[in-house]
Scaffold this active site. Structure first.
Site, mmCIF file in Angstrom:
data_model
loop_
_atom_site.group_PDB
_atom_site.id
_atom_site.type_symbol
_atom_site.label_atom_id
_atom_site.label_comp_id
_atom_site.label_asym_id
_atom_site.label_seq_id
_atom_site.Cartn_x
_atom_site.Cartn_y
_atom_site.Cartn_z
ATOM 1 N N ARG A 144 -45.132 49.769 -43.899
ATOM 2 C CA ARG A 144 -45.894 51.026 -44.022
ATOM 3 C C ARG A 144 -46.984 51.095 -42.941
ATOM 4 O O ARG A 144 -48.122 51.496 -43.215
ATOM 5 C CB ARG A 144 -46.531 51.159 -45.416
ATOM 6 N N SER A 194 -46.025 56.401 -53.920
ATOM 7 C CA SER A 194 -46.720 55.121 -54.190
ATOM 8 C C SER A 194 -48.136 55.209 -53.660
ATOM 9 O O SER A 194 -48.337 55.529 -52.482
ATOM 10 C CB SER A 194 -46.011 53.972 -53.476
ATOM 11 N N GLU A 199 -51.960 53.524 -49.789
ATOM 12 C CA GLU A 199 -50.947 53.890 -48.797
ATOM 13 C C GLU A 199 -51.248 55.250 -48.140
ATOM 14 O O GLU A 199 -51.146 55.379 -46.932
ATOM 15 C CB GLU A 199 -49.570 53.910 -49.484
HETATM 16 C C1 LIG Z 1 -42.848 61.766 -54.619
HETATM 17 C C2 LIG Z 1 -43.093 60.991 -53.343
HETATM 18 C C3 LIG Z 1 -42.277 59.913 -53.034
HETATM 19 C C4 LIG Z 1 -42.472 59.187 -51.849
HETATM 20 N N1 LIG Z 1 -41.639 58.133 -51.578
HETATM 21 C C5 LIG Z 1 -41.793 57.425 -50.426
HETATM 22 C C6 LIG Z 1 -40.919 56.337 -50.136
HETATM 23 O O1 LIG Z 1 -39.981 56.045 -50.872
HETATM 24 N N2 LIG Z 1 -41.143 55.648 -48.992
HETATM 25 C C7 LIG Z 1 -42.155 55.972 -48.120
HETATM 26 O O2 LIG Z 1 -42.283 55.306 -47.098
HETATM 27 N N3 LIG Z 1 -42.990 57.002 -48.384
HETATM 28 C C8 LIG Z 1 -42.842 57.736 -49.506
HETATM 29 N N4 LIG Z 1 -43.693 58.778 -49.789
HETATM 30 C C9 LIG Z 1 -44.782 59.088 -48.851
HETATM 31 C C10 LIG Z 1 -44.424 60.221 -47.836
HETATM 32 O O3 LIG Z 1 -43.317 60.943 -48.281
HETATM 33 C C11 LIG Z 1 -44.146 59.680 -46.441
HETATM 34 O O4 LIG Z 1 -45.214 58.919 -45.973
HETATM 35 C C12 LIG Z 1 -43.870 60.801 -45.447
HETATM 36 O O5 LIG Z 1 -43.398 60.257 -44.226
HETATM 37 C C13 LIG Z 1 -45.092 61.671 -45.171
HETATM 38 O O6 LIG Z 1 -44.661 62.790 -44.430
HETATM 39 P P1 LIG Z 1 -45.536 64.093 -44.314
HETATM 40 O O7 LIG Z 1 -44.885 64.979 -43.308
HETATM 41 O O8 LIG Z 1 -45.753 64.685 -45.646
HETATM 42 O O9 LIG Z 1 -46.891 63.507 -43.705
HETATM 43 P P2 LIG Z 1 -48.385 63.991 -44.008
HETATM 44 O O10 LIG Z 1 -48.748 63.609 -45.400
HETATM 45 O O11 LIG Z 1 -48.556 65.400 -43.604
HETATM 46 O O12 LIG Z 1 -49.194 63.059 -43.000
HETATM 47 C C14 LIG Z 1 -49.269 61.669 -43.214
HETATM 48 C C15 LIG Z 1 -49.954 61.038 -41.975
HETATM 49 O O13 LIG Z 1 -49.101 61.165 -40.845
HETATM 50 C C16 LIG Z 1 -49.760 61.900 -39.799
HETATM 51 N N5 LIG Z 1 -48.745 62.742 -39.169
HETATM 52 C C17 LIG Z 1 -47.928 63.633 -39.794
HETATM 53 N N6 LIG Z 1 -47.101 64.190 -38.887
HETATM 54 C C18 LIG Z 1 -47.406 63.650 -37.685
HETATM 55 C C19 LIG Z 1 -46.911 63.853 -36.359
HETATM 56 N N7 LIG Z 1 -45.932 64.729 -36.093
HETATM 57 N N8 LIG Z 1 -47.481 63.150 -35.347
HETATM 58 C C20 LIG Z 1 -48.478 62.267 -35.603
HETATM 59 N N9 LIG Z 1 -48.982 62.034 -36.837
HETATM 60 C C21 LIG Z 1 -48.452 62.726 -37.858
HETATM 61 C C22 LIG Z 1 -50.857 62.693 -40.491
HETATM 62 O O14 LIG Z 1 -51.909 62.975 -39.587
HETATM 63 C C23 LIG Z 1 -51.263 61.723 -41.588
HETATM 64 O O15 LIG Z 1 -52.122 60.748 -41.045
HETATM 65 C C24 LIG Z 1 -43.520 59.540 -50.957
HETATM 66 C C25 LIG Z 1 -44.342 60.637 -51.269
HETATM 67 C C26 LIG Z 1 -44.124 61.368 -52.439
HETATM 68 C C27 LIG Z 1 -44.988 62.551 -52.753
#
Ligand SMILES: Cc1cc2nc3c(=O)[nH]c(=O)nc-3n(C[C@H](O)[C@H](O)[C@H](O)COP(=O)(O)OP(=O)(O)OC[C@H]3O[C@@H](n4cnc5c(N)ncnc54)[C@H](O)[C@@H]3O)c2cc1C
Length: 358
Positions: free
Chosen positions: A164, A254, A354
């Site tokens: 992560r 998580s 996380e």
């Molecule tokens: C129900 C649920 C289940 C999940 N299960 C998992 C799992 O199984 N495994 C796992 O690893 N994660 C899991 N996650 C966490 C999440 O889905 C991941 O971390 C996902 O990659 C976040 O994507 P996002 O576009 O929503 O990022 P955001 O929440 O919008 O951003 C997260 C971070 O990434 C940065 N960021 C976003 N896009 C970019 C970009 N294009 N360039 C640079 N920085 C960027 C943001 O600035 C921020 O710091 C889960 C979340 C939920 C709600």
């Protein structure tokens, strides 16, 4: 480039926290990004990149200019003897990209099905689930440097992927950033935005069934050699049964990373709590299930203010408020700190959140 002011973010974060962006820019192309970085009024301010908002906790209105990543596009970039190299725009929904690759006949991402969020955020924390991490299927990414506006490419080593973790989760002094190269381990948090991610999907594909839930499903159904599509379906079913749907109950997945300890520390804990869930890692360390530690401290199903611990999985913190009266980021972090304290007091282990706290 679309610039909006005073934008509500409640529907832009899966916790459903009510907060606003002072300024939000929708980035739909590389040209949008160049226009933004050339606009001195905008680019001189701190910038915050927002994908699907599924891994953030908003603790108030967001003052930095929010770059809402909406760059689309999915294509086969290259085919080699060993792999299909697929390129996806940062604003593609991750799960849709997984489904698209399977529909094209390129297996490899099925274990990562149904992870919320965008493609562009996937490398940021090296998403992982059911025995596969992004780094196992990663080829390279294209990002744009906020300071210079120049695009650059990073391979897996330069991304410094960990559990992560990646170079995008660490900050670095500006002076370092201005160097010509991008050395391994250099922090890029808040300094660059990922515009495209390239994935290497192996032609010599084998099912990844190391995760107990998947193997159990294979045995129940009596399938000898599951296809990638079957694994995709099983992962979706298992995830839907285990995790709350953010559309129904706000959450960020998580909330804490699974901590790793030395074998000696683990033995010490086993002596006190023989049932502790632990997994030996390849490097000799032992990974502990953070959800088990939290549950053992009696947190499962508890609610503090409008923040709660999910009753089916103690690792997930949830929004017990309503749309009109939602949990605040402060309440979530107060609950998170109380959990950290009790886990530390009982097990001597510091849990690390996380999601990114904004
Ligand atoms: C129900 C649920 C289940 C999940 N299960 C998992 C799992 O199984 N495994 C796992 O690893 N994660 C899991 N996650 C966490 C999440 O889905 C991941 O971390 C996902 O990659 C976040 O994507 P996002 O576009 O929503 O990022 P955001 O929440 O919008 O951003 C997260 C971070 O990434 C940065 N960021 C976003 N896009 C970019 C970009 N294009 N360039 C640079 N920085 C960027 C943001 O600035 C921020 O710091 C889960 C979340 C939920 C709600």
């Amino acid at each position: 480039m679309l610039v909006e002011k005073n934008v509500p973010l409640q529907s832009c974060n899966t916790f459903g926290i009510a907060a606003r962006a002072h300024t939000l820019v929708r980035v739909r192309s590389a040209q949008d990004l160049q226009a933004l970085l050339a606009d001195h009024r905008l680019a001189r301010q701190p910038l915050f990149v927002l994908g699907g908002g599924s891994n953030i906790v908003l603790t108030g209105d967001v003052k930095p200019v929010v770059l809402k990543m909406e760059i689309k596009g999915l294509r086969l970039l290259e085919e080699t003897d060993k792999a299909w190299i697929v390129e996806a725009g940062a604003g593609e929904v991750w799960h849709d990209a997984v489904a698209w690759t399977l529909a094209q006949g390129y297996p490899g991402l099925e274990n990562l099905a149904l992870i919320p969020g965008t493609v562009g955020a996937a490398p940021v924390q090296n998403i992982g689930a059911y025995g596969v991490e992004l780094q196992d299927r990663f080829h390279s990414l294209v990002a744009v440097d906020f300071a210079t506006g120049r695009p650059f490419t990073l391979d897996a080593a330069q991304c410094a992927f960990g559990y992560r973790d990646s170079v995008f989760k660490h900050a670095a002094p500006l002076a370092e950033h201005e160097g010509a190269g991008l050395p391994r381990g250099m922090g890029l948090a808040g300094r660059a935005v990922i515009t495209h991610v390239r994935l290497a999907l192996p032609k010599a594909w084998r099912p990844e069934l190391g995760y107990l839930d998947l193997e159990r499903r294979r045995q129940e159904l009596g399938v000898q050699q599951p296809t990638a599509q079957q694994i995709f379906d099983w992962v979706c079913e298992i995830r839907r049964a285990k995790l709350p749907d953010p559309a129904v109950l706000g959450n960020a997945g998580s909330f804490f990373k699974n901590p790793t300890v030395t074998p000696e520390q683990c033995q010490d804990i086993i002596a006190r709590d023989p049932k502790i869930v632990h997994y030996p890692m390849a490097d000799g360390s032992i990974k502990l299930a953070a959800g088990w530690l939290i549950d053992a401290c009696g947190w499962k199903g508890k609610t503090v203010g409008r923040a709660g611990v999910y009753e089916k999985q103690a690792l997930v913190l949830v929004n017990r408020g309503t749309r009109e009266d939602s949990v605040t980021g402060g309440e979530v972090m107060t609950l998170a700190r109380a959990i950290q304290t009790s886990v530390y007091e009982r097990f001597g282990i510091r849990l690390e959140p996380e999601p990114v706290v904004v």
